[in-house]
Design a protein around this motif. Structure first.
Motif, PDB file in Angstrom:
ATOM      1  N   GLY A   1       0.834  -1.206   0.000  1.00 43.12           N
ATOM      2  CA  GLY A   1       0.000   0.000   0.000  1.00 43.12           C
ATOM      3  C   GLY A   1       0.864   1.250   0.000  1.00 43.12           C
ATOM      4  N   GLY A   2       2.098   1.113   0.529  1.00 41.22           N
ATOM      5  CA  GLY A   2       3.094   2.191   0.503  1.00 41.22           C
ATOM      6  C   GLY A   2       2.568   3.511   1.044  1.00 41.22           C
ATOM      7  N   VAL A   3       2.888   4.582   0.330  1.00 43.52           N
ATOM      8  CA  VAL A   3       2.513   5.924   0.807  1.00 43.52           C
ATOM      9  C   VAL A   3       1.000   6.140   0.798  1.00 43.52           C
ATOM     10  CG1 VAL A   3       4.666   7.061   0.160  1.00 43.52           C
ATOM     11  CG2 VAL A   3       2.847   6.857  -1.529  1.00 43.52           C
ATOM     12  N   PHE A   4       0.278   5.265   0.083  1.00 40.91           N
ATOM     13  CA  PHE A   4      -1.182   5.430   0.002  1.00 40.91           C
ATOM     14  C   PHE A   4      -1.921   4.681   1.118  1.00 40.91           C
ATOM     15  CE2 PHE A   4       0.467   5.844  -4.350  1.00 40.91           C
ATOM     16  CZ  PHE A   4       0.001   7.111  -4.664  1.00 40.91           C
ATOM     17  N   SER A   5      -1.184   3.934   1.935  1.00 34.13           N
ATOM     18  CA  SER A   5      -1.821   3.160   3.010  1.00 34.13           C
ATOM     19  C   SER A   5      -2.695   4.040   3.901  1.00 34.13           C
ATOM     20  CB  SER A   5      -0.752   2.503   3.893  1.00 34.13           C
ATOM     21  OG  SER A   5      -0.087   1.531   3.183  1.00 34.13           O
ATOM     22  N   GLY A   6      -3.826   3.541   4.242  1.00 29.49           N
ATOM     23  CA  GLY A   6      -4.701   4.263   5.170  1.00 29.49           C
ATOM     24  C   GLY A   6      -5.677   5.204   4.492  1.00 29.49           C
ATOM     25  N   ALA A   7      -5.498   5.456   3.178  1.00 27.67           N
ATOM     26  CA  ALA A   7      -6.443   6.336   2.482  1.00 27.67           C
ATOM     27  C   ALA A   7      -7.804   5.637   2.384  1.00 27.67           C
ATOM     28  CB  ALA A   7      -5.921   6.688   1.094  1.00 27.67           C
ATOM     29  N   TYR A   8      -8.862   6.426   2.298  1.00 30.91           N
ATOM     30  CA  TYR A   8     -10.217   5.877   2.396  1.00 30.91           C
ATOM     31  C   TYR A   8     -10.565   4.886   1.284  1.00 30.91           C
ATOM     32  CZ  TYR A   8     -11.573   8.931  -1.437  1.00 30.91           C
ATOM     33  OH  TYR A   8     -11.666   9.516  -2.659  1.00 30.91           O
ATOM     34  N   ASN A   9      -9.920   5.041   0.100  1.00 30.27           N
ATOM     35  CA  ASN A   9     -10.274   4.182  -1.041  1.00 30.27           C
ATOM     36  C   ASN A   9      -9.213   3.128  -1.334  1.00 30.27           C
ATOM     37  OD1 ASN A   9      -8.370   6.030  -1.813  1.00 30.27           O
ATOM     38  ND2 ASN A   9      -9.160   6.264  -3.877  1.00 30.27           N
ATOM     39  N   ILE A  10      -8.270   2.942  -0.417  1.00 30.37           N
ATOM     40  CA  ILE A  10      -7.168   2.003  -0.655  1.00 30.37           C
ATOM     41  C   ILE A  10      -7.395   0.715   0.125  1.00 30.37           C
ATOM     42  CG2 ILE A  10      -4.669   1.618  -0.392  1.00 30.37           C
ATOM     43  CD1 ILE A  10      -5.293   3.680  -2.538  1.00 30.37           C
ATOM     44  N   LEU A  11      -7.354  -0.400  -0.635  1.00 28.75           N
ATOM     45  CA  LEU A  11      -7.532  -1.710  -0.016  1.00 28.75           C
ATOM     46  C   LEU A  11      -6.222  -2.168   0.639  1.00 28.75           C
ATOM     47  CD1 LEU A  11      -9.956  -3.687  -0.115  1.00 28.75           C
ATOM     48  CD2 LEU A  11      -8.761  -4.880  -1.940  1.00 28.75           C
ATOM     49  N   GLY A  12      -5.096  -1.795   0.013  1.00 28.49           N
ATOM     50  CA  GLY A  12      -3.768  -2.196   0.500  1.00 28.49           C
ATOM     51  C   GLY A  12      -2.921  -2.695  -0.649  1.00 28.49           C
ATOM     52  N   GLY A  13      -1.975  -3.590  -0.337  1.00 26.65           N
ATOM     53  CA  GLY A  13      -1.117  -4.162  -1.379  1.00 26.65           C
ATOM     54  C   GLY A  13      -1.887  -5.128  -2.269  1.00 26.65           C
TER      55      GLY A  13
END
Ligand code: SF4
Length: 146
Positions: A101-113
Motif C-alpha cells: 500500500g506504501g505511501v497510500f496506506s490508510g487512504a479511504y479508497n485504498i484496499l492495501g497491497g
C-alpha cells in the motif's frame, strides 16, 4: 497418444520458461514504477534479450506485473484481468505500493497491497524500483517456475 500429450505439455513448459510473457497493470500508483517498467523495453535494458516479452492481452500472458496499491475502484477490473490469464500464472508486485500500500496506506479508497486481492508470488519493494531490480525479480520468478 499419452506420449504425444506429454511431449506437447513439456514443450509448453519449456517455451514458458524460456520466454515468459508479461502483462503490466497499474492498479492506482503514481506512475513512477510504470516509467521504470517501460524503461525495461528501451535499448538500455532490453529485456527481450532474456526472452521476456511485454504482452497486452491477459489471455497471452504468463506473469502479471502489478504496480501501485489496489484501489476500491480498480479492484473488480484487476480481478477480472487476473481471471483471464490462463493457468499456470504468476503475480509480481513491483514497488512499495503494490507490496503493502506504501505511501497510500490508510487512504479511504485504498484496499492495501496486491496481496489483499491476488496471490502474489514475488515482491520487489522500492519507491520506485530500479529497472535492474525488476529484471532480477522476473528472472528469479522464472527460476521458481523451473
Ligand atoms: S512505489 Fe513509489 S514510485 Fe511506485 S507507484 Fe508507489 S509511490 Fe509511485
Amino acid at each position: 497418444m499419452n506420449k504425444n500429450k506429454n511431449f506437447i505439455s513439456n514443450a509448453l513448459v519449456w517455451a514458458r520458461k524460456s520466454s515468459p510473457w508479461i502483462l503490466h497493470f497499474n492498479s492506482g500508483g503514481c506512475n513512477g514504477c510504470d516509467i521504470e517498467i517501460l524503461s525495461l523495453l528501451t535499448p538500455r535494458y532490453d529485456v527481450e534479450r532474456f526472452g521476456i516479452l511485454k504482452e497486452s492481452s491477459p489471455r497471452h500472458a504468463d506473469i502479471l506485473i502489478c504496480t501501485g496499491p489496489v484501489t476500491e475502484q480498480v479492484k473488480p477490473r484487476l480481478k477480472r484481468i487476473y481471471d483471464q490469464i490462463p493457468e499456470p500464472k504468476w503475480v509480481l508486485a513491483v514497488g512499495s505500493c503494490s507490496c503493502s500500500g506504501g505511501v497510500f496506506s490508510g487512504a479511504y479508497n485504498i484496499l492495501g497491497g496486491i496481496d489483499k486481492l491476488l496471490p502474489v508470488d514475488m515482491y520487489i519493494p522500492g519507491c520506485p524500483c530500479r529497472p535492474e531490480t525488476i529484471i532480477d525479480g522476473i528472472m528469479k520468478l522464472v527460476e521458481l517456475m523451473r
